[in-house]
Design a protein around this motif. Sequence first.
Motif, PDB file in Angstrom:
ATOM      1  N   GLU A 178       0.846  -1.189   0.000  1.00  9.72           N
ATOM      2  CA  GLU A 178       0.000   0.000   0.000  1.00  9.72           C
ATOM      3  C   GLU A 178       0.881   1.238   0.000  1.00  9.72           C
ATOM      4  OE1 GLU A 178      -3.857   0.734   2.273  1.00  9.72           O
ATOM      5  OE2 GLU A 178      -2.364   1.820   3.465  1.00  9.72           O
ATOM      6  N   ILE A 179       0.532   2.186  -0.835  1.00  6.31           N
ATOM      7  CA  ILE A 179       1.228   3.466  -0.914  1.00  6.31           C
ATOM      8  C   ILE A 179       0.233   4.534  -0.473  1.00  6.31           C
ATOM      9  CG2 ILE A 179       2.419   5.097  -2.425  1.00  6.31           C
ATOM     10  CD1 ILE A 179       2.777   2.568  -4.348  1.00  6.31           C
ATOM     11  N   GLU A 180       0.484   5.113   0.682  1.00 10.43           N
ATOM     12  CA  GLU A 180      -0.382   6.178   1.202  1.00 10.43           C
ATOM     13  C   GLU A 180       0.289   7.514   0.935  1.00 10.43           C
ATOM     14  OE1 GLU A 180      -2.631   7.592   5.292  1.00 10.43           O
ATOM     15  OE2 GLU A 180      -1.126   6.003   5.394  1.00 10.43           O
ATOM     16  N   TYR A 181      -0.462   8.441   0.342  1.00  5.73           N
ATOM     17  CA  TYR A 181       0.131   9.721  -0.051  1.00  5.73           C
ATOM     18  C   TYR A 181      -0.774  10.880   0.323  1.00  5.73           C
ATOM     19  CZ  TYR A 181      -3.104   9.623  -3.990  1.00  5.73           C
ATOM     20  OH  TYR A 181      -4.241   9.594  -4.762  1.00  5.73           O
ATOM     21  N   VAL A 196      -2.781  14.003  -0.339  1.00  3.16           N
ATOM     22  CA  VAL A 196      -3.461  14.645  -1.469  1.00  3.16           C
ATOM     23  C   VAL A 196      -3.201  16.154  -1.487  1.00  3.16           C
ATOM     24  CG1 VAL A 196      -5.718  15.123  -2.503  1.00  3.16           C
ATOM     25  CG2 VAL A 196      -5.203  12.836  -1.625  1.00  3.16           C
ATOM     26  N   PRO A 197      -3.398  16.874  -0.354  1.00  2.28           N
ATOM     27  CA  PRO A 197      -3.165  18.324  -0.384  1.00  2.28           C
ATOM     28  C   PRO A 197      -1.731  18.703  -0.744  1.00  2.28           C
ATOM     29  CG  PRO A 197      -4.413  17.730   1.580  1.00  2.28           C
ATOM     30  CD  PRO A 197      -3.960  16.445   0.944  1.00  2.28           C
ATOM     31  N   CYS A 198      -0.764  17.825  -0.459  1.00  2.00           N
ATOM     32  CA  CYS A 198       0.645  18.118  -0.756  1.00  2.00           C
ATOM     33  C   CYS A 198       0.984  17.885  -2.222  1.00  2.00           C
ATOM     34  CB  CYS A 198       1.554  17.229   0.093  1.00  2.00           C
ATOM     35  SG  CYS A 198       1.389  17.497   1.862  1.00  2.00           S
ATOM     36  N   GLY A 199       0.094  17.234  -2.954  1.00  2.00           N
ATOM     37  CA  GLY A 199       0.349  16.964  -4.364  1.00  2.00           C
ATOM     38  C   GLY A 199       1.282  15.795  -4.596  1.00  2.00           C
ATOM     39  N   PHE A 200       1.238  14.789  -3.721  1.00  2.00           N
ATOM     40  CA  PHE A 200       2.128  13.632  -3.834  1.00  2.00           C
ATOM     41  C   PHE A 200       1.584  12.522  -4.738  1.00  2.00           C
ATOM     42  CE2 PHE A 200       4.091  14.465   0.624  1.00  2.00           C
ATOM     43  CZ  PHE A 200       4.884  15.465   0.094  1.00  2.00           C
ATOM     44  N   ARG A 201       0.492  12.770  -5.447  1.00  2.00           N
ATOM     45  CA  ARG A 201      -0.093  11.725  -6.296  1.00  2.00           C
ATOM     46  C   ARG A 201       0.882  11.230  -7.361  1.00  2.00           C
ATOM     47  NH1 ARG A 201      -4.915  13.116 -10.174  1.00  2.00           N
ATOM     48  NH2 ARG A 201      -3.397  14.728 -10.425  1.00  2.00           N
ATOM     49  N   GLU A 202       1.562  12.121  -8.053  1.00  2.00           N
ATOM     50  CA  GLU A 202       2.501  11.703  -9.103  1.00  2.00           C
ATOM     51  C   GLU A 202       3.643  10.883  -8.519  1.00  2.00           C
ATOM     52  OE1 GLU A 202       2.179  11.809 -12.417  1.00  2.00           O
ATOM     53  OE2 GLU A 202       0.199  12.606 -11.983  1.00  2.00           O
ATOM     54  N   ARG A 203       4.111  11.282  -7.354  1.00  2.00           N
ATOM     55  CA  ARG A 203       5.160  10.527  -6.676  1.00  2.00           C
ATOM     56  C   ARG A 203       4.656   9.115  -6.358  1.00  2.00           C
ATOM     57  NH1 ARG A 203       8.271  12.945  -1.461  1.00  2.00           N
ATOM     58  NH2 ARG A 203       8.850  14.435  -3.053  1.00  2.00           N
ATOM     59  N   ALA A 204       3.427   9.020  -5.862  1.00  2.00           N
ATOM     60  CA  ALA A 204       2.837   7.714  -5.536  1.00  2.00           C
ATOM     61  C   ALA A 204       2.684   6.860  -6.796  1.00  2.00           C
ATOM     62  CB  ALA A 204       1.489   7.895  -4.849  1.00  2.00           C
ATOM     63  N   LEU A 205       2.268   7.467  -7.883  1.00  2.00           N
ATOM     64  CA  LEU A 205       2.118   6.726  -9.142  1.00  2.00           C
ATOM     65  C   LEU A 205       3.466   6.251  -9.670  1.00  2.00           C
ATOM     66  CD1 LEU A 205      -0.602   8.931 -10.872  1.00  2.00           C
ATOM     67  CD2 LEU A 205      -0.888   6.585  -9.992  1.00  2.00           C
ATOM     68  N   VAL A 220      -1.133  -3.999  -5.275  1.00  2.00           N
ATOM     69  CA  VAL A 220      -0.460  -2.735  -4.990  1.00  2.00           C
ATOM     70  C   VAL A 220      -1.551  -1.681  -5.045  1.00  2.00           C
ATOM     71  CG1 VAL A 220       1.272  -1.059  -5.711  1.00  2.00           C
ATOM     72  CG2 VAL A 220       1.708  -3.495  -6.034  1.00  2.00           C
ATOM     73  N   SER A 221      -1.796  -1.020  -3.906  1.00  2.00           N
ATOM     74  CA  SER A 221      -2.906  -0.072  -3.854  1.00  2.00           C
ATOM     75  C   SER A 221      -2.420   1.304  -3.420  1.00  2.00           C
ATOM     76  CB  SER A 221      -3.987  -0.572  -2.896  1.00  2.00           C
ATOM     77  OG  SER A 221      -3.482  -0.689  -1.586  1.00  2.00           O
ATOM     78  N   LEU A 222      -3.193   2.290  -3.817  1.00  2.00           N
ATOM     79  CA  LEU A 222      -2.959   3.668  -3.410  1.00  2.00           C
ATOM     80  C   LEU A 222      -4.011   4.047  -2.382  1.00  2.00           C
ATOM     81  CD1 LEU A 222      -2.369   5.348  -6.888  1.00  2.00           C
ATOM     82  CD2 LEU A 222      -0.645   4.550  -5.268  1.00  2.00           C
ATOM     83  N   ALA A 223      -3.583   4.748  -1.331  1.00  2.00           N
ATOM     84  CA  ALA A 223      -4.501   5.231  -0.302  1.00  2.00           C
ATOM     85  C   ALA A 223      -4.276   6.726  -0.143  1.00  2.00           C
ATOM     86  CB  ALA A 223      -4.247   4.514   1.019  1.00  2.00           C
ATOM     87  N   MET A 224      -5.349   7.482  -0.247  1.00  2.00           N
ATOM     88  CA  MET A 224      -5.250   8.930  -0.124  1.00  2.00           C
ATOM     89  C   MET A 224      -5.188   9.321   1.348  1.00  2.00           C
ATOM     90  SD  MET A 224      -7.883   9.941  -3.136  1.00  2.00           S
ATOM     91  CE  MET A 224      -9.003   8.601  -2.784  1.00  2.00           C
ATOM     92  N   GLY A 225      -4.306  10.262   1.650  1.00  2.00           N
ATOM     93  CA  GLY A 225      -4.143  10.730   3.020  1.00  2.00           C
ATOM     94  C   GLY A 225      -3.921  12.226   3.041  1.00  2.00           C
ATOM     95  N   ASP A 226      -3.488  12.719   4.191  1.00  2.00           N
ATOM     96  CA  ASP A 226      -3.196  14.141   4.342  1.00  2.00           C
ATOM     97  C   ASP A 226      -2.091  14.319   5.376  1.00  2.00           C
ATOM     98  OD1 ASP A 226      -4.567  13.582   6.686  1.00  2.00           O
ATOM     99  OD2 ASP A 226      -6.339  14.722   6.152  1.00  2.00           O
ATOM    100  N   HIS A 227      -1.883  15.540   5.823  1.00  2.00           N
ATOM    101  CA  HIS A 227      -0.867  15.868   6.834  1.00  2.00           C
ATOM    102  C   HIS A 227       0.546  15.467   6.408  1.00  2.00           C
ATOM    103  CE1 HIS A 227      -4.061  17.071   9.480  1.00  2.00           C
ATOM    104  NE2 HIS A 227      -4.609  15.861   9.400  1.00  2.00           N
ATOM    105  N   VAL A 274       6.109   5.468  -7.818  1.00  2.00           N
ATOM    106  CA  VAL A 274       6.506   4.352  -6.967  1.00  2.00           C
ATOM    107  C   VAL A 274       5.699   3.112  -7.316  1.00  2.00           C
ATOM    108  CG1 VAL A 274       6.541   3.497  -4.584  1.00  2.00           C
ATOM    109  CG2 VAL A 274       7.375   5.797  -5.094  1.00  2.00           C
ATOM    110  N   GLN A 275       4.396   3.279  -7.518  1.00  2.00           N
ATOM    111  CA  GLN A 275       3.540   2.150  -7.880  1.00  2.00           C
ATOM    112  C   GLN A 275       4.011   1.515  -9.185  1.00  2.00           C
ATOM    113  OE1 GLN A 275      -0.486   2.992  -9.229  1.00  2.00           O
ATOM    114  NE2 GLN A 275      -1.239   1.271  -8.000  1.00  2.00           N
ATOM    115  N   ARG A 276       4.297   2.338 -10.178  1.00  2.00           N
ATOM    116  CA  ARG A 276       4.751   1.854 -11.480  1.00  2.00           C
ATOM    117  C   ARG A 276       6.075   1.088 -11.335  1.00  2.00           C
ATOM    118  NH1 ARG A 276       4.883   6.438 -13.630  1.00  2.00           N
ATOM    119  NH2 ARG A 276       2.691   6.459 -14.160  1.00  2.00           N
ATOM    120  N   ALA A 277       7.001   1.615 -10.557  1.00  2.00           N
ATOM    121  CA  ALA A 277       8.304   0.970 -10.370  1.00  2.00           C
ATOM    122  C   ALA A 277       8.155  -0.371  -9.644  1.00  2.00           C
ATOM    123  CB  ALA A 277       9.238   1.891  -9.593  1.00  2.00           C
TER     124      ALA A 277
END
Length: 76
Positions: A5-8, A10-19, A36-43, A21-24
């Motif tokens: 699981e990749i938690e990123y 959202v307000p920080c704009g880490f979606r591309e970074r998460a994608l 392999v899943s993405l989980a939206m987070g904050d802080h 990592v997921q792709r790699a």
Amino acid sequence: MTTVEIEYCVPCGFRERALDVQRAILTSLERDLDRVSLAMGDHGVFRVTVDGEAVYEKSEDDYDVDGIVRAVRKRV
């Protein structure tokens, strides 16, 4: 088999970074993983877990896609 699981943040704009990592991870380990899943987070969160155990924390580790893949590989 294994779940990643990749938690990123959202307000920080880490979606591309998460994608990235997921792709790699999928490119290197797809046959060895169940999910392999993405989980939206904050802080400011950016965390990669393998079967619930953290292998990468943005607050503790330098961001390095290859390093994250190596850390995941060690747990698979």
